[in-house]
Design a protein around this motif. Sequence first.
Motif, PDB file in Angstrom:
ATOM      1  N   ARG A  42       3.742  -4.895   6.654  1.00 19.79           N
ATOM      2  CA  ARG A  42       3.225  -4.708   8.011  1.00 19.79           C
ATOM      3  C   ARG A  42       3.304  -3.244   8.401  1.00 19.79           C
ATOM      4  O   ARG A  42       4.177  -2.504   7.931  1.00 19.79           O
ATOM      5  N   ASP A  43       2.378  -2.858   9.274  1.00 17.64           N
ATOM      6  CA  ASP A  43       2.371  -1.524   9.848  1.00 17.64           C
ATOM      7  C   ASP A  43       2.391  -1.712  11.359  1.00 17.64           C
ATOM      8  O   ASP A  43       1.346  -2.003  11.969  1.00 17.64           O
ATOM      9  N   ASN A  44       3.548  -1.572  11.954  1.00 16.71           N
ATOM     10  CA  ASN A  44       3.678  -1.834  13.390  1.00 16.71           C
ATOM     11  C   ASN A  44       2.915  -0.812  14.230  1.00 16.71           C
ATOM     12  O   ASN A  44       2.485  -1.115  15.341  1.00 16.71           O
ATOM     13  N   ALA A  45       2.721   0.377  13.707  1.00 17.44           N
ATOM     14  CA  ALA A  45       1.959   1.393  14.439  1.00 17.44           C
ATOM     15  C   ALA A  45       0.487   1.005  14.541  1.00 17.44           C
ATOM     16  O   ALA A  45      -0.204   1.402  15.485  1.00 17.44           O
ATOM     17  N   LYS A  46       0.020   0.237  13.558  1.00 15.09           N
ATOM     18  CA  LYS A  46      -1.382  -0.191  13.538  1.00 15.09           C
ATOM     19  C   LYS A  46      -1.550  -1.654  13.952  1.00 15.09           C
ATOM     20  O   LYS A  46      -2.662  -2.186  13.897  1.00 15.09           O
ATOM     21  N   ASN A  47      -0.449  -2.308  14.305  1.00 11.18           N
ATOM     22  CA  ASN A  47      -0.501  -3.734  14.681  1.00 11.18           C
ATOM     23  C   ASN A  47      -1.195  -4.563  13.599  1.00 11.18           C
ATOM     24  O   ASN A  47      -2.050  -5.410  13.889  1.00 11.18           O
ATOM     25  N   THR A  48      -0.844  -4.308  12.358  1.00  7.09           N
ATOM     26  CA  THR A  48      -1.527  -4.947  11.241  1.00  7.09           C
ATOM     27  C   THR A  48      -0.518  -5.447  10.216  1.00  7.09           C
ATOM     28  O   THR A  48       0.480  -4.773   9.936  1.00  7.09           O
ATOM     29  N   VAL A  49      -0.816  -6.614   9.668  1.00 14.10           N
ATOM     30  CA  VAL A  49      -0.042  -7.153   8.561  1.00 14.10           C
ATOM     31  C   VAL A  49      -0.994  -7.319   7.372  1.00 14.10           C
ATOM     32  O   VAL A  49      -2.185  -7.606   7.548  1.00 14.10           O
ATOM     33  N   TYR A  50      -0.469  -7.116   6.180  1.00 13.49           N
ATOM     34  CA  TYR A  50      -1.272  -7.138   4.963  1.00 13.49           C
ATOM     35  C   TYR A  50      -0.741  -8.175   3.987  1.00 13.49           C
ATOM     36  O   TYR A  50       0.433  -8.528   4.020  1.00 13.49           O
ATOM     37  N   LEU A  51      -1.628  -8.616   3.116  1.00  9.83           N
ATOM     38  CA  LEU A  51      -1.219  -9.441   1.983  1.00  9.83           C
ATOM     39  C   LEU A  51      -1.906  -8.882   0.747  1.00  9.83           C
ATOM     40  O   LEU A  51      -3.123  -9.028   0.593  1.00  9.83           O
ATOM     41  N   GLN A  52      -1.135  -8.218  -0.083  1.00 10.72           N
ATOM     42  CA  GLN A  52      -1.653  -7.711  -1.344  1.00 10.72           C
ATOM     43  C   GLN A  52      -1.515  -8.809  -2.386  1.00 10.72           C
ATOM     44  O   GLN A  52      -0.412  -9.293  -2.629  1.00 10.72           O
ATOM     45  N   MET A  53      -2.629  -9.191  -2.979  1.00 15.07           N
ATOM     46  CA  MET A  53      -2.655 -10.293  -3.939  1.00 15.07           C
ATOM     47  C   MET A  53      -3.088  -9.756  -5.293  1.00 15.07           C
ATOM     48  O   MET A  53      -4.203  -9.247  -5.428  1.00 15.07           O
TER      49      MET A  53
END
Length: 119
Positions: free
Chosen positions: A69-80
């Motif tokens: 997650r990048d809290n500065a960008k309000n984004t969560v990721y899933l690398q698959m």
Amino acid sequence: QVQLVESGGGLVQPGDSLRLSCAASGRSFSTYVMAWFRQAPGQEREFVARIRSYTTYADSVKGRFTISRDNAKNTVYLQMNSLKPEDTANYYCAAGGFGGTKMEDYAYWGQGTQVTVSS
């Protein structure tokens, strides 16, 4: 109130990689536990991964998928990575205050993004 929008799904071949993103709107993103679930046709929605101060993964994806997650960008990721045909599903982002591994632990859901792994 939190609104979640997933992106990054698509059609890939077995062994390929894909990164999903989930953009959140609303306040206090950093206070939420964020998770990814997936649902294949005819199957129940299942837990994939979650991130608090630590991460938890389903056994089926451990070692291949990474949640961040990048809290500065309000984004969560899933690398698959090392994707398999059995990873084919609609992937959903979720946000919750408690944030366990069950659907009922999450109050907010995105609309999902389709991932298809096929040769």
